[in-house]
Scaffold this motif. Sequence first.
Motif, PDB file in Angstrom:
ATOM      1  N   TYR A 100       0.800  -1.214   0.000  1.00 59.28           N
ATOM      2  CA  TYR A 100       0.000   0.000   0.000  1.00 59.28           C
ATOM      3  C   TYR A 100       0.842   1.279   0.000  1.00 59.28           C
ATOM      4  N   VAL A 101       1.935   1.298   0.762  1.00 55.16           N
ATOM      5  CA  VAL A 101       2.751   2.514   0.845  1.00 55.16           C
ATOM      6  C   VAL A 101       3.495   2.777  -0.465  1.00 55.16           C
ATOM      7  N   PHE A 102       3.968   1.707  -1.127  1.00 54.57           N
ATOM      8  CA  PHE A 102       4.745   1.900  -2.350  1.00 54.57           C
ATOM      9  C   PHE A 102       3.881   2.025  -3.599  1.00 54.57           C
ATOM     10  N   SER A 103       2.589   1.715  -3.501  1.00 53.99           N
ATOM     11  CA  SER A 103       1.706   1.851  -4.670  1.00 53.99           C
ATOM     12  C   SER A 103       1.589   3.298  -5.138  1.00 53.99           C
ATOM     13  N   ALA A 107       2.892   5.073  -8.771  1.00 60.78           N
ATOM     14  CA  ALA A 107       2.042   5.914  -9.612  1.00 60.78           C
ATOM     15  C   ALA A 107       2.658   7.294  -9.832  1.00 60.78           C
ATOM     16  N   ILE A 108       3.155   7.883  -8.759  1.00 60.99           N
ATOM     17  CA  ILE A 108       3.738   9.228  -8.851  1.00 60.99           C
ATOM     18  C   ILE A 108       5.013   9.218  -9.692  1.00 60.99           C
ATOM     19  N   LEU A 109       5.839   8.200  -9.498  1.00 64.57           N
ATOM     20  CA  LEU A 109       7.085   8.090 -10.262  1.00 64.57           C
ATOM     21  C   LEU A 109       6.803   7.861 -11.745  1.00 64.57           C
ATOM     22  N   THR A 110       5.840   6.986 -12.044  1.00 64.19           N
ATOM     23  CA  THR A 110       5.476   6.716 -13.438  1.00 64.19           C
ATOM     24  C   THR A 110       4.929   7.975 -14.106  1.00 64.19           C
ATOM     25  N   PHE A 111       4.087   8.712 -13.368  1.00 58.71           N
ATOM     26  CA  PHE A 111       3.542   9.973 -13.887  1.00 58.71           C
ATOM     27  C   PHE A 111       4.676  10.936 -14.221  1.00 58.71           C
ATOM     28  N   GLY A 112       5.639  11.041 -13.325  1.00 56.03           N
ATOM     29  CA  GLY A 112       6.768  11.932 -13.557  1.00 56.03           C
ATOM     30  C   GLY A 112       7.565  11.554 -14.792  1.00 56.03           C
ATOM     31  N   ILE A 113       7.748  10.245 -14.987  1.00 57.55           N
ATOM     32  CA  ILE A 113       8.505   9.759 -16.153  1.00 57.55           C
ATOM     33  C   ILE A 113       7.764  10.076 -17.448  1.00 57.55           C
ATOM     34  N   PHE A 125      11.534  15.195 -11.059  1.00 55.40           N
ATOM     35  CA  PHE A 125      11.208  15.483  -9.653  1.00 55.40           C
ATOM     36  C   PHE A 125      10.186  16.609  -9.518  1.00 55.40           C
ATOM     37  N   VAL A 126      10.145  17.530 -10.474  1.00 54.55           N
ATOM     38  CA  VAL A 126       9.156  18.621 -10.436  1.00 54.55           C
ATOM     39  C   VAL A 126       7.751  18.048 -10.612  1.00 54.55           C
ATOM     40  N   TRP A 127       7.588  17.142 -11.565  1.00 52.61           N
ATOM     41  CA  TRP A 127       6.285  16.511 -11.790  1.00 52.61           C
ATOM     42  C   TRP A 127       5.884  15.659 -10.589  1.00 52.61           C
ATOM     43  N   ILE A 128       6.854  15.010  -9.960  1.00 51.90           N
ATOM     44  CA  ILE A 128       6.585  14.190  -8.772  1.00 51.90           C
ATOM     45  C   ILE A 128       6.020  15.058  -7.645  1.00 51.90           C
ATOM     46  N   ILE A 129       6.638  16.204  -7.415  1.00 58.07           N
ATOM     47  CA  ILE A 129       6.189  17.111  -6.347  1.00 58.07           C
ATOM     48  C   ILE A 129       4.793  17.652  -6.646  1.00 58.07           C
ATOM     49  N   ILE A 130       4.571  18.073  -7.901  1.00 58.91           N
ATOM     50  CA  ILE A 130       3.266  18.636  -8.287  1.00 58.91           C
ATOM     51  C   ILE A 130       2.157  17.600  -8.121  1.00 58.91           C
ATOM     52  N   MET A 131       2.404  16.385  -8.647  1.00 61.81           N
ATOM     53  CA  MET A 131       1.371  15.350  -8.572  1.00 61.81           C
ATOM     54  C   MET A 131       1.079  14.973  -7.126  1.00 61.81           C
ATOM     55  N   ALA A 344       9.542   9.088  -3.937  1.00 58.09           N
ATOM     56  CA  ALA A 344       9.563   8.714  -5.357  1.00 58.09           C
ATOM     57  C   ALA A 344      10.718   9.393  -6.093  1.00 58.09           C
ATOM     58  N   VAL A 345      11.174  10.511  -5.560  1.00 64.06           N
ATOM     59  CA  VAL A 345      12.311  11.228  -6.152  1.00 64.06           C
ATOM     60  C   VAL A 345      13.575  10.374  -6.096  1.00 64.06           C
ATOM     61  N   PHE A 346      13.682   9.518  -5.074  1.00 68.53           N
ATOM     62  CA  PHE A 346      14.915   8.761  -4.841  1.00 68.53           C
ATOM     63  C   PHE A 346      14.824   7.292  -5.269  1.00 68.53           C
ATOM     64  N   PHE A 347      13.608   6.797  -5.574  1.00 71.54           N
ATOM     65  CA  PHE A 347      13.433   5.386  -5.917  1.00 71.54           C
ATOM     66  C   PHE A 347      13.364   5.190  -7.421  1.00 71.54           C
ATOM     67  N   ASP A 348      13.700   3.978  -7.850  1.00 73.05           N
ATOM     68  CA  ASP A 348      13.435   3.589  -9.230  1.00 73.05           C
ATOM     69  C   ASP A 348      12.252   2.631  -9.244  1.00 73.05           C
ATOM     70  N   LEU A 349      11.630   2.460 -10.403  1.00 69.59           N
ATOM     71  CA  LEU A 349      10.414   1.654 -10.510  1.00 69.59           C
ATOM     72  C   LEU A 349      10.634   0.205 -10.111  1.00 69.59           C
ATOM     73  N   ASP A 350      11.769  -0.375 -10.508  1.00 71.07           N
ATOM     74  CA  ASP A 350      12.023  -1.793 -10.216  1.00 71.07           C
ATOM     75  C   ASP A 350      12.010  -2.061  -8.720  1.00 71.07           C
ATOM     76  N   THR A 351      12.674  -1.192  -7.942  1.00 71.19           N
ATOM     77  CA  THR A 351      12.725  -1.377  -6.490  1.00 71.19           C
ATOM     78  C   THR A 351      11.341  -1.248  -5.874  1.00 71.19           C
ATOM     79  N   ALA A 352      10.589  -0.237  -6.303  1.00 67.61           N
ATOM     80  CA  ALA A 352       9.245  -0.028  -5.766  1.00 67.61           C
ATOM     81  C   ALA A 352       8.339  -1.211  -6.083  1.00 67.61           C
ATOM     82  N   VAL A 353       8.444  -1.741  -7.294  1.00 72.08           N
ATOM     83  CA  VAL A 353       7.607  -2.876  -7.699  1.00 72.08           C
ATOM     84  C   VAL A 353       7.918  -4.124  -6.871  1.00 72.08           C
TER      85      VAL A 353
END
Length: 459
Positions: A100-103, A107-113, A125-131, A344-353
Amino acid sequence: MINQKPTLTKTLKLHQVVFMGLAWMTPMIFFTVYGVAFEAADGMMTPAYLIAFIAIFFTAFSYSRMVKAYPISGSAYTYTKKSIHPKVGFLVGWALLLDYVFSPIIAILTFGIFMNTEFPSIPVFVWIIIMNIVLVIVNIIGIKSAARISGISVLVQIAFIVLFCTLIVKDVLSGDTAASSLFSLSPFLSDHSSLSAVFTGASLICFCFLGFDAVTTMSEETIKAEKTVSKAIFLIVLIAAVMYIAISYLTQVAFPNFAFSNPDNAAYALVQLVGGNLLSSIFIMVLIIATFTQGISSMTSVSRFLYALGRESILPVKLFTAIHPKYKTPVANIIFVGVISFAAVFFDLDTAVTFVSFGALTAFTFVNISVIAHYYIKQKERSLKGTFVYLVFPLIGAGFICWLLTLLNKQTLMYGLAWLIIGFIYMAIRKAWITSKDKSSTTRKKLLQQKTMSDNLTE
């Protein structure tokens, strides 16, 4: 009554719960994992999706049984705690926290990408903060607002999928593709693919169905939760299965020789093949919308799960059970999740998944076991029907999920084990603190009683 503590209110109806679940799951996830899933299944995505649906169906059935028994916000944690043992429930809840915490972080990291792809001059990181800020605001305003936005997003995603499939059918019927017929067994049968490849693909594709369980965290905000959430679980899984299987079938029929060099953009190449630049532009826009609403739904789920853990005193009660008097939402939890999601600024998608995968599969396993413990053992539902429904079905579900757990890589399992060890330590510290607090309270009461007795004797 004026000083009564605010609580969650029951406002969600069946269609709203279904939309929230589908938004968490994200129908467009078919395209985001297309390249990786295609390679894992050796091109045989239709049977892989079918097997994945069967594997998930049994666990979805177990969730539908347990939400009827315990229609409250704790999900797998509550089911395991009440059916098996509080300590087991705690560890399941602790593992589920990863999911639940990493979901929302995913989403935020994918949106930023995605947004950085469209607007390269603006850093991720700007898109991550805004979202993140927008997600917090929408969730604080209220769950009905989140459900409304999720509903619109899901309809947009389904509309795109229908358009995509319609264009394929049109091409096939007009003879513009390599396929000669709309009806074929080729998507299910192949000389060059093995059964093991199909099962490997299914193990990865199962993650496309994650999200049906998240709606159980909204039980206390759902009207007639025992029936509504149970129906929603099945509808979410069935709708997802129909969409995934239909897309995979049509793409394999229309483009049996489709190939790509980079799995990360394989779906984009496929969409461009079907509808050209116009459809691919729409595709990117819909993906961005889908990711945004996935963030809304996942933040809603985790904030309610934290509320349940706070109410059980696993987390600080005053902070995690606070409900806003006007909006009727767990504002402190939402802000807490928002603060964590900045990671999300510091994580990559693979680790979060990897964290999400371990947490979800662990919870799924114990929900299946909880059905057996609650209905078959405690409630003694042991008729022929009861044996199938409350013993055989959950055993099949647990077996499938355990098998999927074994397919996770060693690093994921090590991360998961480390998290559980931290949970053990936290549980021991919490128990020692509560014991010390109780002893201090008892000592104070005794001293007060002794003082009172002494005062009475003096008088």
